[in-house]
Design a protein around this motif. Sequence first.
Motif, PDB file in Angstrom:
ATOM      1  N   ARG A 157       0.824  -1.206   0.000  1.00  0.00           N
ATOM      2  CA  ARG A 157       0.000   0.000   0.000  1.00  0.00           C
ATOM      3  C   ARG A 157       0.859   1.256   0.000  1.00  0.00           C
ATOM      4  NH1 ARG A 157      -5.372   0.231   0.949  1.00  0.00           N
ATOM      5  NH2 ARG A 157      -5.179  -1.754  -0.149  1.00  0.00           N
ATOM      6  N   GLU A 158       1.955   1.253   0.747  1.00  0.00           N
ATOM      7  CA  GLU A 158       2.857   2.404   0.763  1.00  0.00           C
ATOM      8  C   GLU A 158       3.467   2.632  -0.619  1.00  0.00           C
ATOM      9  OE1 GLU A 158       4.405   2.125   5.408  1.00  0.00           O
ATOM     10  OE2 GLU A 158       5.518   1.137   3.808  1.00  0.00           O
ATOM     11  N   ALA A 159       3.896   1.551  -1.266  1.00  0.00           N
ATOM     12  CA  ALA A 159       4.505   1.671  -2.592  1.00  0.00           C
ATOM     13  C   ALA A 159       3.502   2.202  -3.614  1.00  0.00           C
ATOM     14  CB  ALA A 159       5.056   0.322  -3.040  1.00  0.00           C
ATOM     15  N   GLU A 160       2.287   1.713  -3.566  1.00  0.00           N
ATOM     16  CA  GLU A 160       1.268   2.173  -4.516  1.00  0.00           C
ATOM     17  C   GLU A 160       0.936   3.635  -4.293  1.00  0.00           C
ATOM     18  OE1 GLU A 160      -1.905  -0.604  -3.919  1.00  0.00           O
ATOM     19  OE2 GLU A 160      -1.209  -1.901  -5.534  1.00  0.00           O
ATOM     20  N   LEU A 161       0.788   4.022  -3.034  1.00  0.00           N
ATOM     21  CA  LEU A 161       0.448   5.407  -2.718  1.00  0.00           C
ATOM     22  C   LEU A 161       1.575   6.345  -3.148  1.00  0.00           C
ATOM     23  CD1 LEU A 161      -1.527   7.386  -1.483  1.00  0.00           C
ATOM     24  CD2 LEU A 161      -0.621   6.803   0.785  1.00  0.00           C
ATOM     25  N   LEU A 162       2.824   5.968  -2.867  1.00  0.00           N
ATOM     26  CA  LEU A 162       3.955   6.805  -3.265  1.00  0.00           C
ATOM     27  C   LEU A 162       4.061   6.895  -4.784  1.00  0.00           C
ATOM     28  CD1 LEU A 162       6.378   8.487  -2.462  1.00  0.00           C
ATOM     29  CD2 LEU A 162       7.723   6.374  -2.292  1.00  0.00           C
ATOM     30  N   PHE A 163       3.754   5.798  -5.478  1.00  0.00           N
ATOM     31  CA  PHE A 163       3.805   5.806  -6.939  1.00  0.00           C
ATOM     32  C   PHE A 163       2.813   6.825  -7.514  1.00  0.00           C
ATOM     33  CE2 PHE A 163       2.672   4.382 -11.194  1.00  0.00           C
ATOM     34  CZ  PHE A 163       3.925   4.203 -11.767  1.00  0.00           C
ATOM     35  N   TYR A 164       1.578   6.830  -6.990  1.00  0.00           N
ATOM     36  CA  TYR A 164       0.582   7.773  -7.490  1.00  0.00           C
ATOM     37  C   TYR A 164       0.940   9.208  -7.110  1.00  0.00           C
ATOM     38  CZ  TYR A 164      -2.570   4.174  -9.203  1.00  0.00           C
ATOM     39  OH  TYR A 164      -3.122   3.152  -9.923  1.00  0.00           O
ATOM     40  N   LEU A 165       1.487   9.399  -5.919  1.00  0.00           N
ATOM     41  CA  LEU A 165       1.932  10.739  -5.525  1.00  0.00           C
ATOM     42  C   LEU A 165       3.020  11.226  -6.481  1.00  0.00           C
ATOM     43  CD1 LEU A 165       2.065  10.295  -1.655  1.00  0.00           C
ATOM     44  CD2 LEU A 165       0.694  12.016  -2.848  1.00  0.00           C
ATOM     45  N   TYR A 166       3.940  10.320  -6.830  1.00  0.00           N
ATOM     46  CA  TYR A 166       5.025  10.692  -7.737  1.00  0.00           C
ATOM     47  C   TYR A 166       4.491  11.039  -9.128  1.00  0.00           C
ATOM     48  CZ  TYR A 166       9.071  10.468 -10.758  1.00  0.00           C
ATOM     49  OH  TYR A 166      10.021  10.781 -11.701  1.00  0.00           O
ATOM     50  N   GLN A 167       3.532  10.255  -9.599  1.00  0.00           N
ATOM     51  CA  GLN A 167       2.956  10.537 -10.920  1.00  0.00           C
ATOM     52  C   GLN A 167       2.367  11.943 -10.991  1.00  0.00           C
ATOM     53  OE1 GLN A 167       0.198   7.219 -11.695  1.00  0.00           O
ATOM     54  NE2 GLN A 167       1.572   6.589 -13.345  1.00  0.00           N
ATOM     55  N   GLN A 168       1.867  12.432  -9.841  1.00  0.00           N
ATOM     56  CA  GLN A 168       1.256  13.759  -9.782  1.00  0.00           C
ATOM     57  C   GLN A 168       2.157  14.742  -9.036  1.00  0.00           C
ATOM     58  OE1 GLN A 168      -1.409  13.231 -12.126  1.00  0.00           O
ATOM     59  NE2 GLN A 168      -2.390  14.722 -10.803  1.00  0.00           N
ATOM     60  N   LYS A 169       3.460  14.488  -8.998  1.00  0.00           N
ATOM     61  CA  LYS A 169       4.363  15.316  -8.192  1.00  0.00           C
ATOM     62  C   LYS A 169       4.197  16.803  -8.514  1.00  0.00           C
ATOM     63  CE  LYS A 169       8.345  14.863 -11.294  1.00  0.00           C
ATOM     64  NZ  LYS A 169       9.764  14.470 -11.400  1.00  0.00           N
ATOM     65  N   ASN A 170       4.235  17.593  -7.447  1.00  0.00           N
ATOM     66  CA  ASN A 170       4.055  19.047  -7.520  1.00  0.00           C
ATOM     67  C   ASN A 170       2.667  19.445  -7.999  1.00  0.00           C
ATOM     68  OD1 ASN A 170       6.780  19.522  -6.667  1.00  0.00           O
ATOM     69  ND2 ASN A 170       7.453  19.054  -8.749  1.00  0.00           N
ATOM     70  N   GLN A 171       1.754  18.476  -8.037  1.00  0.00           N
ATOM     71  CA  GLN A 171       0.349  18.727  -8.327  1.00  0.00           C
ATOM     72  C   GLN A 171      -0.485  18.023  -7.257  1.00  0.00           C
ATOM     73  OE1 GLN A 171      -0.792  18.212 -12.594  1.00  0.00           O
ATOM     74  NE2 GLN A 171       1.315  17.492 -12.834  1.00  0.00           N
ATOM     75  N   VAL A 172      -1.746  18.388  -7.159  1.00  0.00           N
ATOM     76  CA  VAL A 172      -2.613  17.774  -6.154  1.00  0.00           C
ATOM     77  C   VAL A 172      -3.097  16.412  -6.632  1.00  0.00           C
ATOM     78  CG1 VAL A 172      -4.744  17.983  -4.821  1.00  0.00           C
ATOM     79  CG2 VAL A 172      -3.368  20.022  -5.291  1.00  0.00           C
ATOM     80  N   LEU A 173      -2.871  15.403  -5.801  1.00  0.00           N
ATOM     81  CA  LEU A 173      -3.429  14.072  -6.048  1.00  0.00           C
ATOM     82  C   LEU A 173      -4.803  14.048  -5.394  1.00  0.00           C
ATOM     83  CD1 LEU A 173      -3.113  11.104  -7.015  1.00  0.00           C
ATOM     84  CD2 LEU A 173      -2.109  10.604  -4.780  1.00  0.00           C
ATOM     85  N   ASP A 174      -5.832  13.908  -6.210  1.00  0.00           N
ATOM     86  CA  ASP A 174      -7.206  13.991  -5.719  1.00  0.00           C
ATOM     87  C   ASP A 174      -7.491  12.914  -4.680  1.00  0.00           C
ATOM     88  OD1 ASP A 174     -10.063  15.118  -6.219  1.00  0.00           O
ATOM     89  OD2 ASP A 174     -10.298  12.951  -6.313  1.00  0.00           O
ATOM     90  N   ARG A 175      -8.002  13.334  -3.533  1.00  0.00           N
ATOM     91  CA  ARG A 175      -8.256  12.431  -2.406  1.00  0.00           C
ATOM     92  C   ARG A 175      -9.278  11.353  -2.768  1.00  0.00           C
ATOM     93  NH1 ARG A 175      -7.192  13.106   2.973  1.00  0.00           N
ATOM     94  NH2 ARG A 175      -8.521  12.030   4.470  1.00  0.00           N
ATOM     95  N   THR A 176     -10.364  11.749  -3.406  1.00  0.00           N
ATOM     96  CA  THR A 176     -11.410  10.789  -3.766  1.00  0.00           C
ATOM     97  C   THR A 176     -10.904   9.781  -4.773  1.00  0.00           C
ATOM     98  OG1 THR A 176     -13.149  12.421  -3.349  1.00  0.00           O
ATOM     99  CG2 THR A 176     -13.723  10.549  -4.737  1.00  0.00           C
ATOM    100  N   PHE A 177     -10.125  10.258  -5.754  1.00  0.00           N
ATOM    101  CA  PHE A 177      -9.579   9.360  -6.774  1.00  0.00           C
ATOM    102  C   PHE A 177      -8.723   8.275  -6.134  1.00  0.00           C
ATOM    103  CE2 PHE A 177      -5.709   8.284  -9.126  1.00  0.00           C
ATOM    104  CZ  PHE A 177      -6.249   7.635 -10.220  1.00  0.00           C
ATOM    105  N   ILE A 178      -7.775   8.687  -5.271  1.00  0.00           N
ATOM    106  CA  ILE A 178      -6.835   7.710  -4.726  1.00  0.00           C
ATOM    107  C   ILE A 178      -7.518   6.762  -3.749  1.00  0.00           C
ATOM    108  CG2 ILE A 178      -5.943   9.003  -2.737  1.00  0.00           C
ATOM    109  CD1 ILE A 178      -3.909   6.983  -5.337  1.00  0.00           C
ATOM    110  N   LEU A 179      -8.509   7.247  -3.023  1.00  0.00           N
ATOM    111  CA  LEU A 179      -9.254   6.364  -2.119  1.00  0.00           C
ATOM    112  C   LEU A 179     -10.010   5.302  -2.905  1.00  0.00           C
ATOM    113  CD1 LEU A 179     -10.587   8.869   0.562  1.00  0.00           C
ATOM    114  CD2 LEU A 179      -9.139   6.877   1.008  1.00  0.00           C
ATOM    115  N   ASN A 180     -10.655   5.701  -3.969  1.00  0.00           N
ATOM    116  CA  ASN A 180     -11.382   4.729  -4.801  1.00  0.00           C
ATOM    117  C   ASN A 180     -10.418   3.781  -5.514  1.00  0.00           C
ATOM    118  OD1 ASN A 180     -14.183   5.372  -4.417  1.00  0.00           O
ATOM    119  ND2 ASN A 180     -13.851   7.253  -5.566  1.00  0.00           N
TER     120      ASN A 180
END
Length: 225
Positions: A157-180
């Motif tokens: 879960r940590e690796a997946e979350l960090l991967f998505y954060l990196y994909q959107q680095k310096n931009q907002v990662l939408d909370r609803t999107f990542i939760l779903n």
Amino acid sequence: MSNIKVLLAEDEASLGMIVKESLETRGFTVFHAENGEEALEIYHKENVDILVLDVMMPQKDGFTLAKEIRLENKQVPIIFLTAKSQTSDVLEGFNHGGNDYLKKPFSMEELIVRIKSLLNRITLKPNVESIKIGNYSFNYTKQTLTNYTTEEKLTHREAELLFYLYQQKNQVLDRTFILNKLWGNDDFFNARSMDVFISKLRKKLKNDTTIQIINIRGFGYKLIC
């Protein structure tokens, strides 16, 4: 997505057979084990695509089984079936290598959606050898975070979350999107769980002060690096 092989470990025989037969009528191949030791034997014999593990089982519980399998295989998706709903219980499952959990009682439709979602997510991931995040080197495939001479192991879960954060680095990662995407829905319970994982990632990235994970209240998170 056809001929998906599922390892189902469920010690309640009647529930196990119901789940097995329901999945098979929908085109899945299911290997059913009634305890953790039997499940481990099947895992070593069959090339399964996903594991659905009851937490409370005789001989070897689901958490212990998942922990042992993760020593051999970091990628195979694992869903826990549990009657427990405390945050600590769910987080324990994630920390033992689980990708998702489903509270009993559950519908077959929900289980199938979770299975397909996890398998789609795995197939969409690249074979990432090294991603630079500040002074860190992040390897999604191996689930490691390296800074000079130190190496941190990440949970799935940590690796997946960090991967998505990196994909959107310096931009907002939408909370609803990542939760779903990672938790299956955006309810309050899952939102609290995600906050815990964000805190864990901050601690693991703390040796580089140029990296920040900022909470954008009401919107999501931003990885600044």
